[in-house]
Design an enzyme around this catalytic site. Structure first.
Site, mmCIF file in Angstrom:
data_model
loop_
_atom_site.group_PDB
_atom_site.id
_atom_site.type_symbol
_atom_site.label_atom_id
_atom_site.label_comp_id
_atom_site.label_asym_id
_atom_site.label_seq_id
_atom_site.Cartn_x
_atom_site.Cartn_y
_atom_site.Cartn_z
ATOM 1 N N ASP A 11 -119.055 67.467 32.509
ATOM 2 C CA ASP A 11 -117.610 67.469 32.254
ATOM 3 C C ASP A 11 -116.940 67.865 33.568
ATOM 4 O O ASP A 11 -117.595 68.338 34.494
ATOM 5 C CB ASP A 11 -117.277 68.492 31.147
ATOM 6 N N SER A 12 -115.623 67.708 33.612
ATOM 7 C CA SER A 12 -114.876 68.188 34.779
ATOM 8 C C SER A 12 -114.954 69.711 34.883
ATOM 9 O O SER A 12 -114.721 70.277 35.946
ATOM 10 C CB SER A 12 -113.413 67.770 34.648
ATOM 11 N N CYS A 74 -116.894 64.438 28.311
ATOM 12 C CA CYS A 74 -115.540 64.479 28.856
ATOM 13 C C CYS A 74 -114.865 63.178 28.443
ATOM 14 O O CYS A 74 -115.349 62.091 28.791
ATOM 15 C CB CYS A 74 -115.637 64.568 30.382
ATOM 16 N N GLU A 153 -109.715 76.563 31.295
ATOM 17 C CA GLU A 153 -110.650 76.863 32.395
ATOM 18 C C GLU A 153 -110.579 78.342 32.765
ATOM 19 O O GLU A 153 -111.579 78.953 33.109
ATOM 20 C CB GLU A 153 -110.327 76.019 33.632
ATOM 21 N N CYS A 185 -109.912 65.557 23.963
ATOM 22 C CA CYS A 185 -110.315 66.178 25.226
ATOM 23 C C CYS A 185 -111.277 67.291 24.849
ATOM 24 O O CYS A 185 -110.981 68.088 23.939
ATOM 25 C CB CYS A 185 -109.100 66.748 25.952
ATOM 26 N N HIS A 187 -112.079 69.977 26.153
ATOM 27 C CA HIS A 187 -111.636 71.367 26.344
ATOM 28 C C HIS A 187 -110.943 71.916 25.089
ATOM 29 O O HIS A 187 -110.970 73.117 24.832
ATOM 30 C CB HIS A 187 -110.631 71.465 27.505
HETATM 31 N N1 DGL Z 1 -112.803 67.841 29.149
HETATM 32 C C1 DGL Z 1 -112.088 66.760 29.772
HETATM 33 C C2 DGL Z 1 -111.763 65.706 28.763
HETATM 34 O O1 DGL Z 1 -112.428 65.659 27.761
HETATM 35 C C3 DGL Z 1 -111.214 67.347 30.719
HETATM 36 C C4 DGL Z 1 -110.008 66.798 31.207
HETATM 37 C C5 DGL Z 1 -109.593 67.114 32.597
HETATM 38 O O2 DGL Z 1 -110.398 67.518 33.437
HETATM 39 O O3 DGL Z 1 -108.420 66.867 32.810
HETATM 40 O O4 DGL Z 1 -110.909 64.870 28.903
#
Ligand code: DGL
Length: 272
Positions: A11-12, A74, A153, A185, A187
């Site tokens: 993931d990011s 992600c 985060e 998302c 997160h």
């Molecule tokens: N967890 C990511 C997603 O599902 C993160 C989004 C991001 O980094 O902007 O979209």
């Protein structure tokens, strides 16, 4: 390929941990290697091509660590890069995320559904195709929740800022009589308690993580790659960011006190 190899998850940032949590519930004996690209988070406002480059570099890295399957945990990276990854690595099995419009459209009583996701997720062809195939006349209300990924985060799961972002996303949708919210998302499942507080218990919140973990299990089983290990699987967390802040998040989000390994991007490659 050995069934003892790890599942690669990326993931990011920490969002993919909401998927990892479910993988651990459904497959407790699997080794997992998780990569959080904290140096580049958030992905949501970035151009698609850049997200593709990051996703390709991370995939190469996870393959170097012998991942037997790669979970793109992600939505943003899935929207921008899943198709590209499948074309670039035709021998690799990928599982990605897509906004859970299908179950939402099946369950809504009011015919109105809220979808929370990042700008890149809404722009991608994947979202358009999900809506076209599954919305089925249901009215969708979208919001990008600007700043929410950053709040999560930093572990601000219940701060006034986080609440303000969610209220400004949800209150207009609630006025339109939505009864279902799709978390597009990875997160966002970490703020479900706050979402439920704002939206009330009558609004259904859909977290796709259990379904995604189930799909991972199904693919591993079909390929004879489910771990036969009797003991609990090991978990490695790698980040391109700061180990200390990730350690705090890991503890807060999953209650895990683990070693965090740091890695560095060198052009398009990740090195340790
Ligand atoms: N967890 C990511 C997603 O599902 C993160 C989004 C991001 O980094 O902007 O979209």
């Amino acid at each position: 390929m050995s069934s003892n190899n790890p599942i690669g998850v990326f993931d990011s940032g920490v969002g993919g941990l909401s998927v990892l949590r479910e993988i651990r519930v459904q497959m407790p004996n699997e080794n997992i290697i998780y990569f959080g690209d904290q140096v580049h988070v958030p992905y949501g406002p970035r151009p698609m091509e850049q997200i593709q480059n990051f996703s390709e570099g991370i995939t190469k890295f996870l393959l170097k660590h012998n991942s037997k399957i790669i979970v793109v945990a992600c939505n943003t990276a899935s929207a921008a890069a899943l198709k590209y990854l499948r074309e670039t690595f035709p021998d690799v099995q990928f599982v990605g995320m897509e906004p859970a419009v299908k179950p939402a459209a099946e369950k809504t009583q009011t015919g109105k559904v809220g979808v929370l996701a990042t700008p890149a997720t809404f722009q991608g062809a994947l979202y358009a195709s999900v809506v076209e195939r599954f919305a089925n006349g249901v009215e969708l209300f979208q919001n990008t929740c600007t700043g929410l990924v950053g709040q999560i985060e930093k572990g601000a799961l219940d701060s006034p800022e986080t609440r303000a972002i969610l209220e400004s996303a949800l209150l207009p949708m609630l006025e339109k009589n939505i009864d279902t919210v799709v978390l597009g998302c990875t997160h966002y499942p970490f703020v479900i308690p706050l979402i439920e507080e704002i939206a009330g218990k009558n609004v259904r919140v859909i977290d796709p993580a259990p379904a995604v973990a189930k799909q991972v299990k199904r693919l591993l089983e079909a390929g004879g790659l489910l771990s036969q290990r009797a003991e609990e699987g090991q978990f490695r967390f790698m980040t391109s960011g700061e180990a200390d802040s990730v350690r705090v998040s890991l503890n807060l989000l999953l209650g895990i006190d683990g070693e965090i390994e740091t890695v560095t991007w060198m052009d398009d490659l990740i090195i340790r």
